[in-house]
Scaffold this motif. Structure first.
Motif, PDB file in Angstrom:
ATOM      1  N   GLY A  32       7.336  18.009   5.919  1.00 30.13           N
ATOM      2  CA  GLY A  32       7.009  18.770   4.713  1.00 30.13           C
ATOM      3  C   GLY A  32       5.715  18.364   4.054  1.00 30.13           C
ATOM      4  O   GLY A  32       5.319  18.951   3.035  1.00 30.13           O
ATOM      5  N   LEU A  33       5.026  17.366   4.615  1.00 32.02           N
ATOM      6  CA  LEU A  33       3.785  16.905   3.993  1.00 32.02           C
ATOM      7  C   LEU A  33       2.630  17.861   4.279  1.00 32.02           C
ATOM      8  O   LEU A  33       2.523  18.414   5.366  1.00 32.02           O
ATOM      9  N   GLY A  34       1.763  18.016   3.309  1.00 32.57           N
ATOM     10  CA  GLY A  34       0.550  18.800   3.502  1.00 32.57           C
ATOM     11  C   GLY A  34      -0.633  17.873   3.684  1.00 32.57           C
ATOM     12  O   GLY A  34      -0.489  16.651   3.801  1.00 32.57           O
ATOM     13  N   LYS A  35      -1.817  18.461   3.715  1.00 31.33           N
ATOM     14  CA  LYS A  35      -3.028  17.658   3.897  1.00 31.33           C
ATOM     15  C   LYS A  35      -3.452  16.971   2.613  1.00 31.33           C
ATOM     16  O   LYS A  35      -4.133  15.954   2.642  1.00 31.33           O
ATOM     17  N   LYS A  36      -3.113  17.544   1.484  1.00 31.95           N
ATOM     18  CA  LYS A  36      -3.492  16.969   0.189  1.00 31.95           C
ATOM     19  C   LYS A  36      -2.293  16.955  -0.746  1.00 31.95           C
ATOM     20  O   LYS A  36      -2.346  17.441  -1.870  1.00 31.95           O
ATOM     21  N   SER A  37      -1.196  16.404  -0.275  1.00 30.94           N
ATOM     22  CA  SER A  37       0.034  16.372  -1.059  1.00 30.94           C
ATOM     23  C   SER A  37       0.062  15.148  -1.973  1.00 30.94           C
ATOM     24  O   SER A  37      -0.726  14.222  -1.820  1.00 30.94           O
ATOM     25  N   VAL A  38       0.999  15.176  -2.917  1.00 35.83           N
ATOM     26  CA  VAL A  38       1.408  13.963  -3.616  1.00 35.83           C
ATOM     27  C   VAL A  38       2.795  13.642  -3.082  1.00 35.83           C
ATOM     28  O   VAL A  38       3.738  14.403  -3.291  1.00 35.83           O
ATOM     29  N   SER A  39       2.913  12.559  -2.340  1.00 36.44           N
ATOM     30  CA  SER A  39       4.199  12.205  -1.740  1.00 36.44           C
ATOM     31  C   SER A  39       4.744  10.948  -2.411  1.00 36.44           C
ATOM     32  O   SER A  39       3.982  10.081  -2.849  1.00 36.44           O
ATOM     33  N   VAL A  40       6.061  10.882  -2.486  1.00 39.79           N
ATOM     34  CA  VAL A  40       6.731   9.720  -3.062  1.00 39.79           C
ATOM     35  C   VAL A  40       7.823   9.274  -2.093  1.00 39.79           C
ATOM     36  O   VAL A  40       8.629  10.089  -1.633  1.00 39.79           O
ATOM     37  N   ILE A  41       7.830   7.990  -1.785  1.00 40.25           N
ATOM     38  CA  ILE A  41       8.870   7.394  -0.948  1.00 40.25           C
ATOM     39  C   ILE A  41       9.632   6.406  -1.821  1.00 40.25           C
ATOM     40  O   ILE A  41       9.022   5.545  -2.461  1.00 40.25           O
ATOM     41  N   TYR A  42      10.949   6.557  -1.874  1.00 38.66           N
ATOM     42  CA  TYR A  42      11.760   5.610  -2.642  1.00 38.66           C
ATOM     43  C   TYR A  42      12.941   5.180  -1.785  1.00 38.66           C
ATOM     44  O   TYR A  42      13.680   6.026  -1.251  1.00 38.66           O
ATOM     45  N   TYR A  43      13.107   3.869  -1.659  1.00 40.26           N
ATOM     46  CA  TYR A  43      14.249   3.323  -0.925  1.00 40.26           C
ATOM     47  C   TYR A  43      14.925   2.263  -1.772  1.00 40.26           C
ATOM     48  O   TYR A  43      14.276   1.362  -2.317  1.00 40.26           O
ATOM     49  N   SER A  44      16.249   2.363  -1.871  1.00 31.61           N
ATOM     50  CA  SER A  44      17.048   1.368  -2.573  1.00 31.61           C
ATOM     51  C   SER A  44      18.189   0.952  -1.645  1.00 31.61           C
ATOM     52  O   SER A  44      18.953   1.795  -1.158  1.00 31.61           O
ATOM     53  N   GLY A  45      18.283  -0.340  -1.397  1.00 34.44           N
ATOM     54  CA  GLY A  45      19.298  -0.849  -0.478  1.00 34.44           C
ATOM     55  C   GLY A  45      18.868  -2.207   0.027  1.00 34.44           C
ATOM     56  O   GLY A  45      17.994  -2.850  -0.546  1.00 34.44           O
ATOM     57  N   HIS A  46      19.480  -2.636   1.131  1.00 33.07           N
ATOM     58  CA  HIS A  46      19.089  -3.912   1.721  1.00 33.07           C
ATOM     59  C   HIS A  46      17.809  -3.731   2.539  1.00 33.07           C
ATOM     60  O   HIS A  46      17.585  -2.704   3.174  1.00 33.07           O
ATOM     61  N   ALA A  47      16.968  -4.759   2.509  1.00 27.40           N
ATOM     62  CA  ALA A  47      15.760  -4.791   3.330  1.00 27.40           C
ATOM     63  C   ALA A  47      15.438  -6.248   3.637  1.00 27.40           C
ATOM     64  O   ALA A  47      15.920  -7.163   2.962  1.00 27.40           O
ATOM     65  N   SER A  48      14.629  -6.444   4.650  1.00 29.89           N
ATOM     66  CA  SER A  48      14.174  -7.785   5.009  1.00 29.89           C
ATOM     67  C   SER A  48      12.716  -7.713   5.428  1.00 29.89           C
ATOM     68  O   SER A  48      12.193  -6.654   5.751  1.00 29.89           O
ATOM     69  N   GLN A  49      12.065  -8.871   5.422  1.00 29.31           N
ATOM     70  CA  GLN A  49      10.651  -8.943   5.775  1.00 29.31           C
ATOM     71  C   GLN A  49      10.443 -10.043   6.807  1.00 29.31           C
ATOM     72  O   GLN A  49      10.941 -11.156   6.647  1.00 29.31           O
ATOM     73  N   ASP A  50       9.718  -9.701   7.862  1.00 27.92           N
ATOM     74  CA  ASP A  50       9.423 -10.710   8.867  1.00 27.92           C
ATOM     75  C   ASP A  50       8.330 -10.190   9.795  1.00 27.92           C
ATOM     76  O   ASP A  50       7.890  -9.033   9.651  1.00 27.92           O
ATOM     77  N   LEU A 100       4.807   4.262   6.149  1.00 29.19           N
ATOM     78  CA  LEU A 100       3.585   4.347   5.345  1.00 29.19           C
ATOM     79  C   LEU A 100       2.389   4.785   6.180  1.00 29.19           C
ATOM     80  O   LEU A 100       1.597   5.630   5.754  1.00 29.19           O
ATOM     81  N   ASN A 101       2.243   4.219   7.362  1.00 27.15           N
ATOM     82  CA  ASN A 101       1.115   4.596   8.212  1.00 27.15           C
ATOM     83  C   ASN A 101       1.208   6.040   8.686  1.00 27.15           C
ATOM     84  O   ASN A 101       0.202   6.758   8.732  1.00 27.15           O
ATOM     85  N   LYS A 102       2.430   6.479   9.006  1.00 25.15           N
ATOM     86  CA  LYS A 102       2.610   7.872   9.450  1.00 25.15           C
ATOM     87  C   LYS A 102       2.366   8.832   8.285  1.00 25.15           C
ATOM     88  O   LYS A 102       1.737   9.891   8.458  1.00 25.15           O
ATOM     89  N   THR A 103       2.831   8.469   7.103  1.00 25.06           N
ATOM     90  CA  THR A 103       2.594   9.311   5.929  1.00 25.06           C
ATOM     91  C   THR A 103       1.105   9.447   5.650  1.00 25.06           C
ATOM     92  O   THR A 103       0.596  10.539   5.388  1.00 25.06           O
TER      93      THR A 103
END
Length: 263
Positions: A55-73, A110-113
């Motif tokens: 659904g993204l366009g070339k000049k959209s305003v997109s918002v990604i929100y995630y709430s839940g468990h996550a980890s970083q490594d 993020l990179n794909k968006t």
């Protein structure tokens, strides 16, 4: 918008789904097309991510929100530090290799968006950033441009399951504040709660979720038009007097003017 509470292996959460629902309702009210899921397994999360990308366009305003468990490594696939979003079917997630296979890479999203949308991409990760194993330090620049990325907690730290990030964001986003001012205020709120949000800003320009009220245009009241008057000089012929001229005058408005002829 994804909120996950009901995990198989990790501790079940209380506020991740209510947080996601509140954010979903806010963005729908603001006119965003919302792709939403709650208590999503990996297949559902991937399906929703693909729907969002489509659904993204070339000049959209997109918002990604995630709430839940996550980890970083550090990913064994890419060799880069990444944040992993954890689906509810998490029983197989015991090592970094498992996360590479069965969790969702935030870096990929993020990179794909950014690859698709060259407008503004806002991402909020309302989740923990604790290491899977021994830990590998802070996350590096993801390389995506035009991203305004907000972590609800610092690198390697645990996020609160209190709903405070969502409440603080909505409080300020409903006001006519710039994006940077909104999250500056959110950051201060969460620090008072003992949580240290982190922000990466590579966005360009100024953005508001709620439009500022335009300054009222004051139209000056024009001065009253001067009243136009005429001076009328007229003659009357006095009785029993031969050609005696008398003059009289008065100030009158045009509507009261009387045309008189010599007698």
């Amino acid at each position: 918008m994804i909120g996950n509470n009901n995990y198989q292996r990790n501790r079940r959460l209380t506020n991740a789904v209510p947080d996601a629902r509140a954010m979903r309702d806010f963005f729908r009210a603001k006119g965003f097309r919302v792709v939403y899921a709650e208590n999503a397994d990996k297949d559902t999360m991937n399906s929703k991510i693909n729907e969002f990308m489509g659904g993204l366009g070339k000049k959209s305003v997109s918002v990604i929100y995630y709430s839940g468990h996550a980890s970083q490594d550090k990913s064994r696939d890419s060799g880069k530090i990444t944040n992993y979003l954890v689906p509810i079917n998490d029983s197989t997630l015991t090592s970094v290799t498992d996360y590479d296979r069965d969790a969702i890479s935030m870096n990929y999203i993020l990179n794909k968006t950014d690859e698709i949308n060259h407008g503004l991409n806002i991402a909020m990760l309302d989740a923990c950033r604790t290491p899977i194993g021994r830990g590998s330090g802070s996350i590096q620049n993801i390389g995506a441009e035009g991203i305004y990325l907000v972590y609800s907690t610092a690198s390697g730290a645990t996020a609160s399951d209190s709903g405070q990030f969502r409440r603080s964001f909505l409080k300020y986003a409903k006001q006519p504040l710039k994006l940077t001012d909104i999250f500056g205020a959110v950051k201060l709120d969460l620090r008072k709660e003992g949580q240290r949000p982190s922000i990466q800003n590579d966005a360009v320009g100024v953005f508001y979720f709620s439009k500022p009220n335009p300054k009222p245009v004051v139209t000056p009241t024009p001065p009253p038009k001067p009243q136009i008057v005429e001076r009328i000089v007229y003659r009357d012929r006095p009785q029993n007097t031969a050609s005696t001229t008398q003059s009289a005058s008065k100030w009158i408005t045009p509507k009261d003017s009387v045309c008189r002829s010599n007698g």
